[in-house]
Design a protein around this motif. Structure first.
Motif, PDB file in Angstrom:
ATOM      1  N   ARG A  72       3.579   3.312  -4.829  1.00 39.22           N
ATOM      2  CA  ARG A  72       2.230   3.855  -4.783  1.00 39.22           C
ATOM      3  C   ARG A  72       1.323   2.812  -4.144  1.00 39.22           C
ATOM      4  O   ARG A  72       1.542   1.610  -4.314  1.00 39.22           O
ATOM      5  CB  ARG A  72       1.732   4.239  -6.178  1.00 39.22           C
ATOM      6  N   SER A  73       0.344   3.250  -3.376  1.00 43.26           N
ATOM      7  CA  SER A  73      -0.569   2.323  -2.726  1.00 43.26           C
ATOM      8  C   SER A  73      -1.524   1.724  -3.759  1.00 43.26           C
ATOM      9  O   SER A  73      -2.104   2.448  -4.575  1.00 43.26           O
ATOM     10  CB  SER A  73      -1.367   3.029  -1.624  1.00 43.26           C
ATOM     11  N   ILE A  74      -1.685   0.411  -3.707  1.00 39.73           N
ATOM     12  CA  ILE A  74      -2.599  -0.303  -4.598  1.00 39.73           C
ATOM     13  C   ILE A  74      -3.814  -0.725  -3.788  1.00 39.73           C
ATOM     14  O   ILE A  74      -3.691  -1.375  -2.742  1.00 39.73           O
ATOM     15  CB  ILE A  74      -1.915  -1.538  -5.220  1.00 39.73           C
ATOM     16  N   ARG A  75      -4.991  -0.362  -4.270  1.00 40.81           N
ATOM     17  CA  ARG A  75      -6.233  -0.681  -3.557  1.00 40.81           C
ATOM     18  C   ARG A  75      -7.170  -1.565  -4.371  1.00 40.81           C
ATOM     19  O   ARG A  75      -8.246  -1.926  -3.879  1.00 40.81           O
ATOM     20  CB  ARG A  75      -6.937   0.617  -3.154  1.00 40.81           C
ATOM     21  N   PRO A 106      -2.249   3.532 -10.357  1.00 40.67           N
ATOM     22  CA  PRO A 106      -2.487   4.933  -9.993  1.00 40.67           C
ATOM     23  C   PRO A 106      -1.266   5.802 -10.268  1.00 40.67           C
ATOM     24  O   PRO A 106      -0.137   5.317 -10.290  1.00 40.67           O
ATOM     25  CB  PRO A 106      -2.791   4.856  -8.495  1.00 40.67           C
ATOM     26  N   GLN A 107      -1.546   7.086 -10.470  1.00 40.81           N
ATOM     27  CA  GLN A 107      -0.449   8.026 -10.659  1.00 40.81           C
ATOM     28  C   GLN A 107       0.359   8.165  -9.373  1.00 40.81           C
ATOM     29  O   GLN A 107      -0.139   7.896  -8.284  1.00 40.81           O
ATOM     30  CB  GLN A 107      -0.989   9.395 -11.089  1.00 40.81           C
ATOM     31  N   TYR A 144      -2.274  17.235  -9.276  1.00 44.67           N
ATOM     32  CA  TYR A 144      -2.346  15.772  -9.206  1.00 44.67           C
ATOM     33  C   TYR A 144      -3.792  15.310  -9.019  1.00 44.67           C
ATOM     34  O   TYR A 144      -4.278  14.424  -9.739  1.00 44.67           O
ATOM     35  CB  TYR A 144      -1.469  15.256  -8.063  1.00 44.67           C
ATOM     36  N   TYR A 145      -4.502  15.894  -8.046  1.00 45.00           N
ATOM     37  CA  TYR A 145      -5.882  15.485  -7.792  1.00 45.00           C
ATOM     38  C   TYR A 145      -6.791  15.808  -8.980  1.00 45.00           C
ATOM     39  O   TYR A 145      -7.735  15.072  -9.270  1.00 45.00           O
ATOM     40  CB  TYR A 145      -6.416  16.155  -6.528  1.00 45.00           C
ATOM     41  N   ASP A 146      -6.507  16.884  -9.659  1.00 42.95           N
ATOM     42  CA  ASP A 146      -7.339  17.299 -10.785  1.00 42.95           C
ATOM     43  C   ASP A 146      -7.149  16.401 -12.006  1.00 42.95           C
ATOM     44  O   ASP A 146      -8.096  16.163 -12.766  1.00 42.95           O
ATOM     45  CB  ASP A 146      -7.020  18.753 -11.148  1.00 42.95           C
TER      46      ASP A 146
END
Length: 252
Positions: free
Chosen positions: A14-17, A170-171, A206-208
């Motif tokens: 997963r991308s980490i920001r 993040p998920q 997922y977005y919700d």
């Protein structure tokens, strides 16, 4: 499906920001550079290089180009270059002309070297318990970035990578079902957008339900959305000119 430590790490990418305010150690940097250097490379020409951007002013300038507040903030920022400058110098030292170095074919091969090195570096970082995010946004203003990095001709910034100690979890984003991306022998042309209805529901959920930046969205909505609409010219439209300015794709 087969599982092992390497595969499970890849499956859980997963991308980490968001990163903690720590810089990588010299040992960590050397390890990442070594992983990058062992990436597969076309013809063993090794036509890529990495710039580790530590100067605060340069990081701020790249953040402005990227239009993303986390770029050049915490963590270590790397810019991966298509690099034929080094090989040009080798040919010159041998009394040879540039040969094929200015062709689109060689630019593509060098781009592949650099992009594969980005992925290798990120995989190595994740194996060390670090996180990272690949930054295509550095090309929002390619001519400005070339200026900020004071790059010579025969080099081109292809991707950025920010790496550090994660400060978020993040998920996991749901990916396209395999039947839409993996085919036997020939491309499957009978695809219909409606075939993705179940996947759209999964992405919308997922977005919700995710912890941050909740929104109503789906995969097909993103593809049909404004980001891919033709609009006003932006600095990304300068990419062909920037590539040729740096000495590449002169046959294009």
């Amino acid at each position: 499906m087969i599982h092992n430590q390497t595969l499970d790490q890849q499956f859980n990418h997963r991308s980490i920001r968001a990163f903690k305010p720590h810089s990588l150690t010299k040992e960590q940097l050397t390890t990442l550079y070594t992983a990058a250097s062992h990436t597969s490379t076309s013809n063993f020409w090794q036509q890529f290089s990495i710039i580790h951007v530590t100067d605060p002013e340069k990081r701020a300038a790249i953040r402005k180009i990227s239009k993303q507040p986390y770029v050049g903030a915490n963590g270590d920022l790397f810019i991966f270059l298509v690099d034929m400058y080094r090989n040009q110098k080798i040919r010159q030292a041998a009394g040879k002309d540039d040969g094929l170095l200015h062709t689109t074919d060689l630019f593509q091969q060098a781009s592949e070297d650099a992009i594969l090195a980005v992925q290798n570096t990120l995989t190595a970082a994740e194996s060390m318990g670090l996180g990272g995010v690949i930054l295509g946004s550095i090309k929002n203003d390619p001519l400005k970035l070339i200026q900020v990095l004071n790059l010579p001709k025969m080099t081109f910034p292809i991707l950025g990578l920010q790496v550090g100690v994660p400060d978020q979890k993040p998920q996991l984003k749901p990916r396209l079902p395999l039947q839409f991306i993996a085919f036997d022998n020939e491309y499957h042309r009978d695809f219909q957008a409606s075939d993705l209805a179940d996947y759209d529901k999964e992405v919308a959920q997922y977005y919700d339900l995710r912890d941050t930046n909740k929104r109503i969205d789906s995969f097909t909505h993103q593809i049909a959305g404004e980001k891919l609409d033709k609009g006003d010219n932006n600095h990304r439209d300068q990419l062909p000119d920037a590539i040729r300015q740096q000495g590449f794709s002169q046959d294009w």
